[in-house]
Design an enzyme around this catalytic site. Sequence first.
Site, mmCIF file in Angstrom:
data_model
loop_
_atom_site.group_PDB
_atom_site.id
_atom_site.type_symbol
_atom_site.label_atom_id
_atom_site.label_comp_id
_atom_site.label_asym_id
_atom_site.label_seq_id
_atom_site.Cartn_x
_atom_site.Cartn_y
_atom_site.Cartn_z
ATOM 1 N N ASP A 2 0.853 -1.194 0.000
ATOM 2 C CA ASP A 2 0.000 0.000 0.000
ATOM 3 C C ASP A 2 0.890 1.245 0.000
ATOM 4 O O ASP A 2 1.896 1.309 0.713
ATOM 5 C CB ASP A 2 -0.918 -0.019 1.235
ATOM 6 C CG ASP A 2 -2.045 0.991 1.118
ATOM 7 O OD1 ASP A 2 -3.215 0.568 1.040
ATOM 8 O OD2 ASP A 2 -1.755 2.208 1.108
ATOM 9 N N HIS A 50 -10.347 -5.019 -3.156
ATOM 10 C CA HIS A 50 -8.995 -5.306 -2.656
ATOM 11 C C HIS A 50 -9.067 -5.666 -1.184
ATOM 12 O O HIS A 50 -9.943 -5.195 -0.461
ATOM 13 C CB HIS A 50 -8.062 -4.118 -2.882
ATOM 14 C CG HIS A 50 -8.590 -2.809 -2.363
ATOM 15 N ND1 HIS A 50 -9.516 -2.057 -3.061
ATOM 16 C CD2 HIS A 50 -8.348 -2.131 -1.225
ATOM 17 C CE1 HIS A 50 -9.803 -0.963 -2.372
ATOM 18 N NE2 HIS A 50 -9.116 -0.998 -1.244
HETATM 19 P P1 DGP Z 1 -9.735 1.735 0.276
HETATM 20 O O1 DGP Z 1 -9.990 2.931 1.145
HETATM 21 O O2 DGP Z 1 -10.174 0.430 0.954
HETATM 22 O O3 DGP Z 1 -10.291 1.903 -1.114
HETATM 23 O O4 DGP Z 1 -8.145 1.632 0.145
HETATM 24 C C1 DGP Z 1 -7.431 2.036 -0.964
HETATM 25 C C2 DGP Z 1 -5.968 1.879 -0.635
HETATM 26 O O5 DGP Z 1 -5.244 1.968 -1.852
HETATM 27 C C3 DGP Z 1 -5.406 2.948 0.301
HETATM 28 O O6 DGP Z 1 -4.922 2.309 1.484
HETATM 29 C C4 DGP Z 1 -4.264 3.577 -0.471
HETATM 30 C C5 DGP Z 1 -4.019 2.599 -1.603
HETATM 31 N N1 DGP Z 1 -3.613 3.218 -2.853
HETATM 32 C C6 DGP Z 1 -4.275 4.188 -3.535
HETATM 33 N N2 DGP Z 1 -3.615 4.515 -4.658
HETATM 34 C C7 DGP Z 1 -2.525 3.705 -4.706
HETATM 35 C C8 DGP Z 1 -1.458 3.555 -5.646
HETATM 36 O O7 DGP Z 1 -1.373 4.220 -6.682
HETATM 37 N N3 DGP Z 1 -0.505 2.629 -5.343
HETATM 38 C C9 DGP Z 1 -0.563 1.860 -4.216
HETATM 39 N N4 DGP Z 1 0.438 0.980 -4.019
HETATM 40 N N5 DGP Z 1 -1.566 1.967 -3.316
HETATM 41 C C10 DGP Z 1 -2.521 2.884 -3.567
#
Ligand code: DGP
Length: 114
Positions: A30, A100
């Site tokens: 994340d 996810h």
């Molecule tokens: P949610 O709130 O459950 O939709 O969590 C989305 C998660 O995705 C949040 O913890 C941050 C992560 N995230 C968002 N954009 C990116 C990205 O571009 N790369 C990565 N590795 N994580 C991301």
Amino acid sequence: MEDCIFCKIIKREIPSEIVYEDDEVIAFNDVNPLAPIHILVVPKKHIDCIAHLAEEDLPLISKIYGVINKIAEEKGFKENGFKVIVNSGKDSGQEVMHIHFHLLAGTNLAHINA
Ligand code: DGP
């Protein structure tokens, strides 16, 4: 799906730190970790959220729990414990509309929410 961040990660259009991949599932760190270990486990098939799961998707979701156990074993936190969180829809705070599984580990997670 064209405008989906996680689909772009799957297609390598956006860089990420991938920790697991097979033909159906990818897992990457994340970008905004809430614990020492914070991995997102993601089906490659674009499904918005739990509420949009079709009957035919259920074996894939089951498989994801196996992938989670595999990662936990390989990274050495299976015995200490871990937390899996899946947000679904607006009221859950889901920000990325590609289903996810947040996999959190490496500290006491009792009060950590994703
Ligand atoms: P949610 O709130 O459950 O939709 O969590 C989305 C998660 O995705 C949040 O913890 C941050 C992560 N995230 C968002 N954009 C990116 C990205 O571009 N790369 C990565 N590795 N994580 C991301």
